[in-house]
Structure formats: structure tokens, C-alpha cells
Design an enzyme around this catalytic site. Structure first.
Site, PDB file in Angstrom:
ATOM      1  N   LYS A 190       4.438  14.136  -5.571  1.00 34.74           N
ATOM      2  CA  LYS A 190       5.053  15.237  -4.807  1.00 34.74           C
ATOM      3  C   LYS A 190       4.442  16.565  -5.222  1.00 34.74           C
ATOM      4  O   LYS A 190       4.142  17.418  -4.385  1.00 34.74           O
ATOM      5  CB  LYS A 190       6.573  15.265  -5.051  1.00 34.74           C
ATOM      6  CG  LYS A 190       7.316  14.140  -4.346  1.00 34.74           C
ATOM      7  CD  LYS A 190       8.752  13.973  -4.843  1.00 34.74           C
ATOM      8  CE  LYS A 190       9.378  12.721  -4.252  1.00 34.74           C
ATOM      9  NZ  LYS A 190      10.623  12.303  -4.906  1.00 34.74           N
TER      10      LYS A 190
ATOM     11  N   GLN B 294      15.503  13.837  -8.468  1.00 32.04           N
ATOM     12  CA  GLN B 294      14.924  12.495  -8.364  1.00 32.04           C
ATOM     13  C   GLN B 294      15.958  11.450  -8.774  1.00 32.04           C
ATOM     14  O   GLN B 294      16.605  11.564  -9.817  1.00 32.04           O
ATOM     15  CB  GLN B 294      13.670  12.416  -9.263  1.00 32.04           C
ATOM     16  CG  GLN B 294      12.879  11.130  -9.140  1.00 32.04           C
ATOM     17  CD  GLN B 294      12.190  10.960  -7.788  1.00 32.04           C
ATOM     18  OE1 GLN B 294      11.858  11.927  -7.119  1.00 32.04           O
ATOM     19  NE2 GLN B 294      11.987   9.726  -7.376  1.00 32.04           N
TER      20      GLN B 294
ATOM     21  N   ASP C 128      16.124  16.325   0.799  1.00 24.51           N
ATOM     22  CA  ASP C 128      16.254  14.868   0.902  1.00 24.51           C
ATOM     23  C   ASP C 128      17.155  14.450   2.067  1.00 24.51           C
ATOM     24  O   ASP C 128      17.126  13.303   2.498  1.00 24.51           O
ATOM     25  CB  ASP C 128      16.923  14.317  -0.371  1.00 24.51           C
ATOM     26  CG  ASP C 128      15.936  13.783  -1.385  1.00 24.51           C
ATOM     27  OD1 ASP C 128      14.891  13.256  -0.983  1.00 24.51           O
ATOM     28  OD2 ASP C 128      16.244  13.891  -2.590  1.00 24.51           O
TER      29      ASP C 128
HETATM   30  N1  GUN Z   1      13.931   8.048  -5.629  1.00 22.07           N
HETATM   31  C1  GUN Z   1      13.269   7.181  -4.821  1.00 22.07           C
HETATM   32  N2  GUN Z   1      13.148   7.688  -3.587  1.00 22.07           N
HETATM   33  C2  GUN Z   1      13.749   8.894  -3.601  1.00 22.07           C
HETATM   34  C3  GUN Z   1      13.947   9.910  -2.625  1.00 22.07           C
HETATM   35  O1  GUN Z   1      13.551   9.796  -1.462  1.00 22.07           O
HETATM   36  N3  GUN Z   1      14.601  11.023  -3.036  1.00 22.07           N
HETATM   37  C4  GUN Z   1      15.064  11.161  -4.294  1.00 22.07           C
HETATM   38  N4  GUN Z   1      15.717  12.283  -4.595  1.00 22.07           N
HETATM   39  N5  GUN Z   1      14.911  10.246  -5.235  1.00 22.07           N
HETATM   40  C5  GUN Z   1      14.248   9.123  -4.882  1.00 22.07           C
END
Ligand code: GUN
Length: 285
Positions: free
Chosen positions: A53, A97, A120
Site C-alpha cells: 500500500k 490493518q 476501507d
Molecule cells: N486485512 C486484509 N485485508 C484487509 C483490508 O482490506 N482492509 C484492512 N483494514 N485490513 C485488511
């Protein structure tokens, strides 16, 4: 033989557009959209996702910060940290996360994020808006899948769509996005009886179960569109999808590869929504 739904290629072209949009914002407004990712603990998969990211945000000129905290952080301290980012005008998007350590209540954490910064799309307000048919912040994986379908001119209206998986992150929002586009939607899951027969009715089949190669040719109708959200490891630690690509590809019309299908779209949509959040906050909506 199926046509590949090339997420890597679409992600690259969207990212190029977003890069020039960020440059324009910087020129016009004198600031850039910002994303903060809060990473608690040392989960190895999370470390990789977060790194990806950060790299993608950097490529697009989006300000990004990874705030790493030890897995001993208390829930109260994490909630207070989120509140400081809710107030911080440099960051238009906040992502915590997941998964979080067991002593922290994920629901409370998601509720603490300002819905306007919830890139998200996990906050109940954003989920509610999506389910009411007026989405604002949308979970990134299903959003990316809708962009892929649109980019390949795959019409959804009136089609039978079957989503295998009912998670809050993928299955449920995916079903609602397809419904929004007037598909007839079935959500199947681990308790579904006669799953292959139900899946075989799908014109659009989305596999989001987390079981490697579950979906074989018994699950797929001739000419179907097959979307594979799976990211599983086989016995040799190779990344494999929920779909047995070799078995299904000859009968499908369209199929996403793993890797290079849905994955690159997810990260792209996260940054897309960071820019969207910037615009929303600027216009004071
Ligand atoms: N962990 C795995 N996929 C995601 C996601 O799309 N968002 C977040 N915040 N954590 C994750």
C-alpha cells in the site's frame, strides 16, 4: 477459451490517471491527499500488504504514513490514536490493518474511525449506505471487481450472480454492489447445500471462500464470468486462488487470474477512495 480479466493492466491505467489527478490537486489546492495506515503487531502477511500500500501510494504522489504499534497496545490507546488521525487534516483516509490482536475489539476500532475517512468502507454507516443503495465509501475488493466488470463491458443487469462467501469485507458488500446494478443475487456460504449446482446457475460467479481450488468445472456454467478473490497457499507455498483456473478457464467466457486479477484492483481502489475522501472532506459533505 476464456478472456482474462486483467486486473494488473486495469490497475496500472487507473493508477496513471490517479497520479495525474493528485498532481492537479497539488497544483490547485497546494496539498495532496493523505492516507495513514495503522499496523498493530508483526503479522507477516499484514507487513507485506501494508508495504504494498505504501509503495503504491508513493507512486501516485499520495502522502502515506504507516503508524506501527506493538501488539501490546491497549484498546484505549488505539482508539485514542485513531481519534488523533480523525482530527488530523493531513490525512484524508485512515486504514487500520486487520486482523488485530485478540484483546482488541475490531468492531469498536472500526466504529472509532470517522466515516468520512473510512477508506476501507467498513464503518456501519458506510455499510448502511451501501445496503440502502446510496454508497459512499465502498469496501475495496468488491469495488475493484465492479470496476473490472465495467472495464470489460460485462453487463450485470438481469444476470444471475452467485457470490460464494459472506464476509463483511467481500461477500456481503459484493452482493449489494451487484444488486445495485440489477443482478439477481444469491449469497452462498459454507452451510449452503448443493453448492456446485447453485454455483452452476451463475452467469457471474464470485468465489471468496478462502479454500484453494474449491471451484472446479462442476461449479461453472459454460460461458460464465468467473471472479476469483482467493489468496491461498498450496503445499509448495505457491499463491493459488479459490478457482481451479486450469479446469475452469476452458469453459468460462471471462476469468480473473491469481495473481494479477482482483488483488491489484483492491489496492488501487484503496487509493482511489483516499482521493475520493479528500474531495468529500474539501467540499464539507
Ligand atoms: N486485512 C486484509 N485485508 C484487509 C483490508 O482490506 N482492509 C484492512 N483494514 N485490513 C485488511
Amino acid at each position: 477459451m476464456a478472456q482474462l480479466l486483467d486486473g494488473k493492466k486495469l490497475a496500472a491505467s487507473m493508477q496513471a490517471e490517479m497520479q495525474s489527478e493528485v498532481a492537479k490537486i497539488k497544483e490547485k489546492d497546494g496539498i495532496v491527499p493523505g492516507l495513514v495506515v495503522i499496523l498493530v503487531g508483526e503479522d507477516p502477511a499484514s507487513q507485506i500488504y501494508v508495504r504494498n500500500k505504501e509503495v503504491a501510494a508513493g507512486k501516485m504522489g499520495i502522502r502515506s504514513k504507516v503508524d506501527r504499534r506493538p501488539d501490546t497496545i491497549t484498546e484505549a490507546d488505539l482508539l485514542a490514536l485513531i481519534e488523533t488521525y480523525n482530527q488530523d487534516e493531513q490525512f484524508h483516509g485512515i486504514l487500520v490493518q486487520l486482523p488485530l490482536p485478540a484483546h482488541i475489539d475490531e468492531e469498536k476500532v472500526i466504529l472509532a474511525i470517522d466515516p468520512k475517512k473510512d477508506v476501507d468502507g467498513f464503518h456501519p454507516l458506510n455499510i448502511g449506505r451501501l445496503f440502502a443503495g446510496d454508497p459512499v465509501m465502498i469496501p475495496c475488493t468488491p469495488y475493484g471487481i465492479m470496476k473490472l466488470l465495467a472495464a470489460y463491458n460485462i453487463s450485470v443487469a438481469g444476470k444471475n450472480a452467485v457470490v460464494i462467501g459472506r464476509s463483511n469485507i467481500v461477500g456481503k458488500p459484493m452482493a449489494h454492489l451487484l444488486l445495485q446494478e440489477n443482478a439477481t443475487v444469491t449469497i452462498a456460504h459454507s452451510k449452503t447445500q448443493n453448492l456446485p449446482a447453485i454455483a452452476k446457475k451463475a452467469d457471474i460467479l464470485v468465489a471468496a471462500v478462502g479454500v484453494g481450488h474449491l471451484v472446479d468445472k462442476n461449479y461453472v456454467k459454460e460461458g460464465a464470468v468467473v471472479i476469483d478473490v482467493g489468496m491461498n497457499r498450496d503445499a509448495n507455498n505457491k499463491l493459488i486462488g479459490d478457482v481451479d483456473f486450469a479446469a475452469v478457464e476452458p469453459i468460462a467466457d471471462f476469468i480473473t487470474p491469481v495473481p494479477g486479477g482482483v488483488g491489484p484492483m483492491t489496492i488501487t481502489m484503496l487509493l482511489y477512495q483516499t482521493i475520493k475522501a479528500y474531495h468529500l472532506q474539501k467540499s464539507g459533505v
